[in-house]
Design a protein around this motif. Structure first.
Motif, PDB file in Angstrom:
ATOM      1  N   ARG A 302       0.941  -1.192   0.072  1.00  0.00           N
ATOM      2  CA  ARG A 302       0.071  -0.012   0.003  1.00  0.00           C
ATOM      3  C   ARG A 302       0.973   1.343  -0.077  1.00  0.00           C
ATOM      4  NH1 ARG A 302      -1.625   2.723   4.535  1.00  0.00           N
ATOM      5  NH2 ARG A 302      -0.796   1.071   5.872  1.00  0.00           N
ATOM      6  N   VAL A 303       0.606   2.265  -0.842  1.00  0.00           N
ATOM      7  CA  VAL A 303       1.189   3.452  -0.853  1.00  0.00           C
ATOM      8  C   VAL A 303       0.350   4.660  -0.392  1.00  0.00           C
ATOM      9  CG1 VAL A 303       2.331   5.292  -2.172  1.00  0.00           C
ATOM     10  CG2 VAL A 303       2.448   2.746  -2.974  1.00  0.00           C
ATOM     11  N   GLN A 304       0.566   5.303   0.883  1.00  0.00           N
ATOM     12  CA  GLN A 304      -0.204   6.436   1.421  1.00  0.00           C
ATOM     13  C   GLN A 304       0.258   7.630   1.587  1.00  0.00           C
ATOM     14  OE1 GLN A 304      -1.513   5.383   5.283  1.00  0.00           O
ATOM     15  NE2 GLN A 304      -2.569   7.224   5.852  1.00  0.00           N
ATOM     16  N   PHE A 305      -0.345   8.859   1.077  1.00  0.00           N
ATOM     17  CA  PHE A 305       0.233  10.134   1.335  1.00  0.00           C
ATOM     18  C   PHE A 305      -0.175  10.557   2.665  1.00  0.00           C
ATOM     19  CE2 PHE A 305      -0.031  14.627   0.691  1.00  0.00           C
ATOM     20  CZ  PHE A 305       1.164  15.135   0.307  1.00  0.00           C
ATOM     21  N   ILE A 306       0.756  11.247   3.340  1.00  0.00           N
ATOM     22  CA  ILE A 306       0.643  11.320   4.766  1.00  0.00           C
ATOM     23  C   ILE A 306       1.010  12.992   4.687  1.00  0.00           C
ATOM     24  CG2 ILE A 306       1.584  11.224   7.285  1.00  0.00           C
ATOM     25  CD1 ILE A 306       2.294   8.476   6.395  1.00  0.00           C
ATOM     26  N   SER A 307      -0.033  13.793   5.110  1.00  0.00           N
ATOM     27  CA  SER A 307       0.201  15.189   5.167  1.00  0.00           C
ATOM     28  C   SER A 307       1.175  15.590   6.122  1.00  0.00           C
ATOM     29  CB  SER A 307      -1.165  16.004   5.356  1.00  0.00           C
ATOM     30  OG  SER A 307      -1.489  15.742   6.617  1.00  0.00           O
ATOM     31  N   LEU A 308       1.897  16.824   5.891  1.00  0.00           N
ATOM     32  CA  LEU A 308       2.748  17.412   7.056  1.00  0.00           C
ATOM     33  C   LEU A 308       2.011  17.213   8.390  1.00  0.00           C
ATOM     34  CD1 LEU A 308       5.402  18.684   7.948  1.00  0.00           C
ATOM     35  CD2 LEU A 308       4.451  20.745   7.260  1.00  0.00           C
ATOM     36  N   SER A 309       0.775  17.884   8.574  1.00  0.00           N
ATOM     37  CA  SER A 309       0.319  18.023   9.668  1.00  0.00           C
ATOM     38  C   SER A 309      -0.357  16.610  10.632  1.00  0.00           C
ATOM     39  CB  SER A 309      -1.379  18.853   9.582  1.00  0.00           C
ATOM     40  OG  SER A 309      -2.013  18.033   8.734  1.00  0.00           O
ATOM     41  N   SER A 310      -0.404  15.768   9.804  1.00  0.00           N
ATOM     42  CA  SER A 310      -0.561  14.179  10.536  1.00  0.00           C
ATOM     43  C   SER A 310       0.768  13.353  10.848  1.00  0.00           C
ATOM     44  CB  SER A 310      -1.560  13.482   9.737  1.00  0.00           C
ATOM     45  OG  SER A 310      -1.266  13.143   8.447  1.00  0.00           O
ATOM     46  N   LEU A 311       1.781  14.070   9.936  1.00  0.00           N
ATOM     47  CA  LEU A 311       3.098  13.202  10.170  1.00  0.00           C
ATOM     48  C   LEU A 311       3.528  12.913  11.648  1.00  0.00           C
ATOM     49  CD1 LEU A 311       5.306  11.881   8.580  1.00  0.00           C
ATOM     50  CD2 LEU A 311       6.370  13.995   8.307  1.00  0.00           C
ATOM     51  N   GLU A 312       3.294  13.856  12.349  1.00  0.00           N
ATOM     52  CA  GLU A 312       4.000  13.938  13.985  1.00  0.00           C
ATOM     53  C   GLU A 312       2.978  13.150  14.510  1.00  0.00           C
ATOM     54  OE1 GLU A 312       6.992  14.536  14.078  1.00  0.00           O
ATOM     55  OE2 GLU A 312       7.280  15.892  12.187  1.00  0.00           O
TER      56      GLU A 312
END
Length: 351
Positions: A302-312
């Motif tokens: 699976r490839v998922q895009f993780i936003s900067l706001s939720s990365l942490e």
């Protein structure tokens, strides 16, 4: 096909068309090369784009203040309701120069020009952000396609390995860097394409940066051991391209490559930080895709895009181990990814 690729890059296709082009790009190297050429041709437009300035807040009031006054009541024909000719006061607008002849009017005033300019500015303000967003989505999806190609290659690599392990990062020496993943896949004849290691959202290295290496080729493991110190440093820096790879894990007291178990939460690749990320806080300057987030490839494909706001806030930060360090995972379930040049431990000698 050229039009489809352009629409794919701009995000202007229907969902089923985007999927069709995406599948074509995975199977047709010529189509991928053509997409790269189109993307390079369009890149200067985005780099030199500056959002239009907002009109002054008092523009409407000033415009209304300079409009001709409404006709007086005594200038209206009560029987027909039509406006009778009346002389305009001295404050009425004057034409620009000789003006432009328009049927029913004496000339085009500056108000007409301002109105036209405002209309054009509004249209540009609506279209350009949409174009930029379409390009962002197209690059993000192209990056995800490349990570899926890596995922397919890694799956084939694991199937050939007796212990079903991912490519190994050496504990020390010339092969002690995260980007050795690409070298291992290339030696096994599984590397998709050399250009696949460059994320579409990041500018590839210039020829000057690659003066000690060859952009179109990946080194073999043997070539790493015979390279000079300067060459080895450059090879370790660019072998993995713009992506980050797992540094390995510590199983008990033994360091090694993770065993492939198709885990949905174990990251094996991602977009790499665009600078030397060493702290716990990621910033827009440390990630690609215009600073919005990163694509992550997980062990289950699976490839998922993780936003900067939720990365942490995700349980397992893809760029840090459970101790908050850019080093190998502290246990078999601790995924820790790093850019190509990074060693598995900070004290490792890489030559």
């Amino acid at each position: 096909m050229h039009e489809d690729l352009l629409g794919y890059l701009l995000g202007a296709l229907e969902p089923h068309e985007m999927q069709r082009v995406s599948e074509l790009l995975q199977s047709d190297p010529d189509a991928r090369r053509e997409l790269d050429e189109i993307e390079r041709a369009l890149r200067p437009l985005e780099e030199h784009y500056h959002p239009p300035e907002s009109p002054p807040s008092d523009l409407v009031s000033k415009t209304l203040a300079n409009l001709p006054p409404l006709p007086r009541e005594d200038s209206i024909d009560n029987e027909s309701g039509s406006v009778l000719p009346a002389s305009l006061p001295s404050s009425s607008l004057t034409p620009m120069g000789d003006g432009v002849d328009v049927p029913g009017r004496s000339s085009v005033t500056w108000v007409d020009w301002v109105s036209g300019a405002l209309s054009a500015a509004v249209l540009l303000g609506l279209l350009l952000p949409s174009l930029s967003e379409g390009r962002f989505e197209a690059r993000r999806m192209a990056c995800q396609d490349q990570l899926r190609q890596f995922g397919t290659a890694l799956t084939q690599f694991v199937l050939r390995d007796e212990q079903s392990r991912l490519p190994a990062v050496a504990k020390e020496g010339p092969e002690a860097f995260a980007g050795v993943y690409a070298v291992r896949l290339n030696d096994a004849g599984l590397f998709p394409e050399s250009a696949t290691r460059w994320c579409p959202s990041v500018q590839p290295p210039s020829e000057d940066e690659l003066q000690l290496t060859t952009l179109g080729e990946l080194p073999t493991a043997d070539e790493l051991h015979v390279a000079s110190i300067d060459q080895l440093r450059e090879l370790q820096r660019f072998a993995g391209g713009h992506y980050a790879y797992t540094l390995g894990v510590v199983d008990g007291k033994q360091f090694g490559s993770p065993r492939f178990e198709s885990r949905s939460s174990f990251a094996i690749m991602s977009d790499a930080p665009t600078n030397r990320f060493v702290g716990y806080q990621a910033t827009p300057n440390s990630i690609g895709h215009s600073g919005y987030g990163i694509n992550v490839l997980y062990e289950d494909g699976r490839v998922q895009f993780i936003s900067l706001s939720s990365l942490e806030s995700i349980p397992d930060h893809p760029w840090l181990n459970h101790n908050g360090q850019v080093e190998a995972g502290v246990n078999i379930d601790d995924a820790s990814l790093a850019p190509s040049w990074r060693p598995p431990f900070s004290t490792v000698r890489q030559r």
